[in-house]
Write an enzyme that holds these catalytic residues in place. Structure first.
Site, PDB file in Angstrom:
ATOM      1  N   ASP A 251       7.965 -21.615 -37.379  1.00 50.99           N
ATOM      2  CA  ASP A 251       7.849 -20.721 -38.662  1.00 50.99           C
ATOM      3  C   ASP A 251       8.206 -21.395 -40.147  1.00 50.99           C
ATOM      4  OD1 ASP A 251       8.407 -17.615 -40.273  1.00 50.99           O
ATOM      5  OD2 ASP A 251      10.536 -17.970 -40.484  1.00 50.99           O
ATOM      6  N   GLU A 279       3.557 -22.635 -39.924  1.00 52.43           N
ATOM      7  CA  GLU A 279       3.269 -21.557 -40.927  1.00 52.43           C
ATOM      8  C   GLU A 279       3.490 -22.649 -42.797  1.00 52.43           C
ATOM      9  OE1 GLU A 279       5.092 -17.492 -43.089  1.00 52.43           O
ATOM     10  OE2 GLU A 279       6.249 -18.793 -42.351  1.00 52.43           O
ATOM     11  N   ASP A 351       1.725 -10.418 -41.713  1.00 51.43           N
ATOM     12  CA  ASP A 351       2.267 -10.741 -43.156  1.00 51.43           C
ATOM     13  C   ASP A 351       1.252 -10.666 -43.675  1.00 51.43           C
ATOM     14  OD1 ASP A 351       4.427 -11.494 -42.590  1.00 51.43           O
ATOM     15  OD2 ASP A 351       4.547 -13.608 -41.888  1.00 51.43           O
TER      16      ASP A 351
END
Ligand code: NOJ
Ligand code: NOJ
Ligand code: CA
Length: 714
Positions: A251, A279, A351
């Site tokens: 993340d 990410e 997201d």
């Protein structure tokens, strides 16, 4: 008797083949996988006993009306749906962060309760969240799920979020636990486990120092350069490796120092086979930090989710933009990313609004899915896509992009499509390993070819809803003859006739590509010399194992060379070889495979590190003056230091200057080695200025973290 023995051993062999775990090969070669992203809480409730655990009671909403509370999905639920996933051609799942999360309710602005059902507020990275497993926070359900996945030929990727713990100004105030023992929290941070800076906002999102050291959405920002946090996070990741995970989706990699992350990746690869991708959120290749993103991906051992391509996919298939949007991203990233086939491609995720919320057109969804399943990169499909799941409240953005999985039909077109193209990814190496070339393009039509030596896949997509197109002047390297649609008309595909040409340009007889169709034509080459398609990890110190994947290596063991040095072979199969990094001088090596008959493969680059990596924070005081666009970099005598490179991509940096003219940078250095280094200025126009004097020297600690503070030498 002889006959019986023969027959028995034949049966034994058959049984071994039948009962071999279906998981094909090593995580290091993820290019052949199809990833499926699961929000654990929203997939399937396999165990109602963990819905409202005592230590975090009241965070569950049985009515599923508060979108920010737990809804019951869990690890047992995922386990129960393994054959559904396998039947779809899913070969890897990426699940929500499974670690123990925030136990309290933090009301939102309107006073409604919210919970960390998504998993991004870890409190104990060495235990399993009670809503996903059991109230003892033990590994039982996690282990059972991993076992079931592997039995179904499915690899397991966990989402791992080491950037932060829980919210810093409410709830548990960032409290962090080490397998149940309290380590510290944000508000009384006597040990310096956290960075204490404001939230990232405004222009700060493009400022390297703020991006890495400021706070992401009020989440307590961990200081990974602290030896305790460094060791804790590396141990937690290793614990997950011991529990069988095959990979990590990391993340917020844009928000964590590079030095720590290189050492984190190195720690995982030193322990064992894995695949890592991060990410790095960005809109497109014009993003101010785009260059940073590919430098990071090229050096860190951590691949990236392909956000620039995602943006183009959504505009082309979602908003009917010209196919050139996609084609130009493929071209740009193709020159920038060394390991582009490892980029993880996607149509949507947790997201952003689901594709069908943006454009409620199943044809377009099928076209976009076909694209990620056949273009370069590793496709990742968001859960529910195959059931056409979407909820369009507030445009379908977070949290409405995370509805409960509506059902598990195995007969939808999207389900069947994924299964077929997943099989092709396994059988034809052009999809996982091949180059990607545009062959024909206009606003509505995109025809691209993937080739890996003699293997070819040609894909034609027409996204126009009503008009067919006559395709003339198309060339291909497919063999001469009639090529039928690999999808057998599932998306309206047509056959083509390939004529004879030269230089990989065989002319295709003019044909019509009907409206909203996808055609896939393919040829898989037979016997040929050894061909390397993949290497993973792409860097490691002597002793670290790396996996070479490809074809035609033969059943008999041959040799693998790093430059001219022969490496120890740990295992050998016709498609995958595991070797140990030999004890050679640090630097970049060309790795080749020689089969037992003496035929040598193509080469692929591998970086031999000097030693295992540990994070070292370098500070240079009173550096030479800079103007806007000039940066200070670090360079030195090992590959970790760029081997005295003075280029933007070769040297270490750019360094950060929150207190100009002092510059600092957390970098990854070889443990226990005495390094020589200097600081340089790379001016906006490329001019390089060296600091004067002798090289600095520093002996990197053998473990933990290091700090170096020196003055710029005038
Ligand atoms: C990115 C994740 O994908 C997102 O869902 C999460 O809220 C933030 N990082 C913070 O962890
Ligand atoms: C030039 C630097 O000034 C020096 O310190 C360094 O040793 C060499 N480059 C390495 O090539
Ligand atoms: Ca449950």
């Amino acid at each position: 008797m002889r006959k019986l023995t023969h027959r028995l051993s034949a049966i034994a062999l058959l049984l071994t083949i039948l009962f071999q775990p279906l998981t094909s090969g090593f995580a290091a070669d993820f290019k052949r996988e199809v990833i499926y992203q699961i929000i654990t809480d929203r997939f399937f409730d396999g165990n109602t006993a963990n819905n409202n655990p005592s230590q975090s009671a009241g965070l569950y909403d049985a009515t599923k009306t508060n979108w920010r509370l737990y809804w019951g999905g869990d690890l047992q639920g995922i386990q129960q749906k393994m054959s559904y996933l396998a039947g779809m051609g899913v070969t890897a799942i990426w699940i929500s962060p499974p670690v123990d999360n925030l136990n309290t309710n933090i009301p939102d602005g309107g006073g409604n309760p919210t919970a960390s059902y998504h998993g991004y507020q870890g409190r104990d990275f060495k235990r399993i969240e009670e809503h996903f497993g059991n109230s003892g926070n033990t590994w039982t359900d996690f282990d059972a799920m991993v076992t079931a996945a592997h039995q179904n030929g499915i690899k397991v990727i966990i989402d791992f979020a080491p950037n932060h713990s829980t919210q810093d100004n409410a709830g548990e105030f960032g409290s962090l636990y080490d397998n149940g023992s309290f380590l510290g929290n944000y508000t009384n941070d006597t040990n310096g486990y956290f960075h204490h800076n404001p939230n990232i906002s405004g222009g700060g999102w493009d400022d390297r120092y703020q991006v890495e050291y400021y706070t992401l959405f009020d989440l307590a920002d961990l200081n990974q350069e602290h030896a305790t946090i460094d060791a804790y996070m590396k141990a937690a990741a290793q614990l997950f490796q011991q529990h069988g995970v095959d990979g990590f989706r990391i993340d917020a990699v844009k928000h964590i120092t590079w030095g720590w992350q290189y050492s984190f990746a190195n720690s995982i690869y030193t322990y064992g086979d894995s695949f890592l991708f991060g990410e790095w959120y960005q809109g497109n290749t014009a993003d101010p930090l785009y260059h940073d993103s590919y430098k990071f991906a090229n050096k860190s051992g951590i691949s990236l989710l392909d956000f620039p391509l995602n943006t183009a996919i959504r505009s082309v298939f979602g908003s009917n933009a010209n196919f050139s949007d996609i084609d130009s991203v493929i071209t740009a990233e193709g020159t920038n990313f060394t390991w582009k086939e490892d980029l993880v491609t996607f149509v949507d995720n947790h997201d952003m609004a689901r594709f069908l919320s943006v454009n409620n057109n199943n044809n377009r969804l099928h076209e976009a899915l076909s694209f990620i399943l056949t273009s370069r990169g590793i496709p990742c499909i968001y859960y529910g896509t195959e059931q056409y799941l979407h909820n369009d409240t507030s445009g379908g953005t977070d949290p409405y992009n995370r509805p409960m999985m509506p059902g598990f039909s195995t007969t939808t077109t999207a389900y069947t499509l994924t299964n077929r193209l997943s099989a092709l990814r396994r059988s034809n190496p052009a999809i996982p390993y091949g180059s990607m070339t545009q062959r024909w393009i206009n606003n509505d039509v995109y025809i691209y070819e993937r080739t890996f030596f003699g293997s070819v896949v040609l894909v034609a997509i027409n996204k126009n809803e009503t008009s067919g197109y006559s395709i003339s002047g198309l060339n291909t390297s497919l063999p001469v003859g009639t090529q039928s649609d690999y999808l057998t008309g599932l998306l309206g595909g047509v056959p083509i006739t390939v004529g004879s040409g030269s230089g990989g340009n065989n002319p295709v007889t003019t044909f019509t590509l009907p409206a909203h169709t996808v055609s896939v034509w393919q040829f898989t080459e037979g016997a040929a010399p050894p061909q390397i398609g993949s290497l993973g990890p792409t860097a490691g110190q002597p002793g670290v194992k790396t996996t070479i994947a490809g074809r035609n290596f033969g059943t008999a063991t041959g040799t693998v060379k790093f430059g001219t040095t022969t490496a120890t072979v740990n295992s050998w199969s016709p498609t995958q070889i595991v070797v140990t990094t030999p004890s050679v001088t640090n630097g970049n090596y060309n790795v080749t495979v020689t089969n037992s008959g003496g035929t040598v493969s193509n080469g692929i680059q591998y970086t031999v590190l000097t030693a295992k990596l540990i994070p070292v924070t370098f500070t240079v005081y009173n550096a030479t003056p800079t103007q806007t666009g000039d940066y200070i970099f670090l360079t030195g005598n090992t590959v970790e230091l760029g081997a005295w490179s003075t280029t933007w991509d070769g040297a270490v940096g750019p360094m950060l200057t929150p207190n100009y003219p002092n510059w600092f940078l957390n970098a990854s250095m070889p443990a226990g080695q005495t390094i020589q280094f200097k600081f340089i200025k790379i001016a906006a126009n490329g001019t390089v200025t060296w600091e004067a004097g002798a090289n600095h020297t520093y002996t990197v600690p053998t473990s933990g973290v290091g700090y170096v503070n020196v003055n710029w030498q005038y």
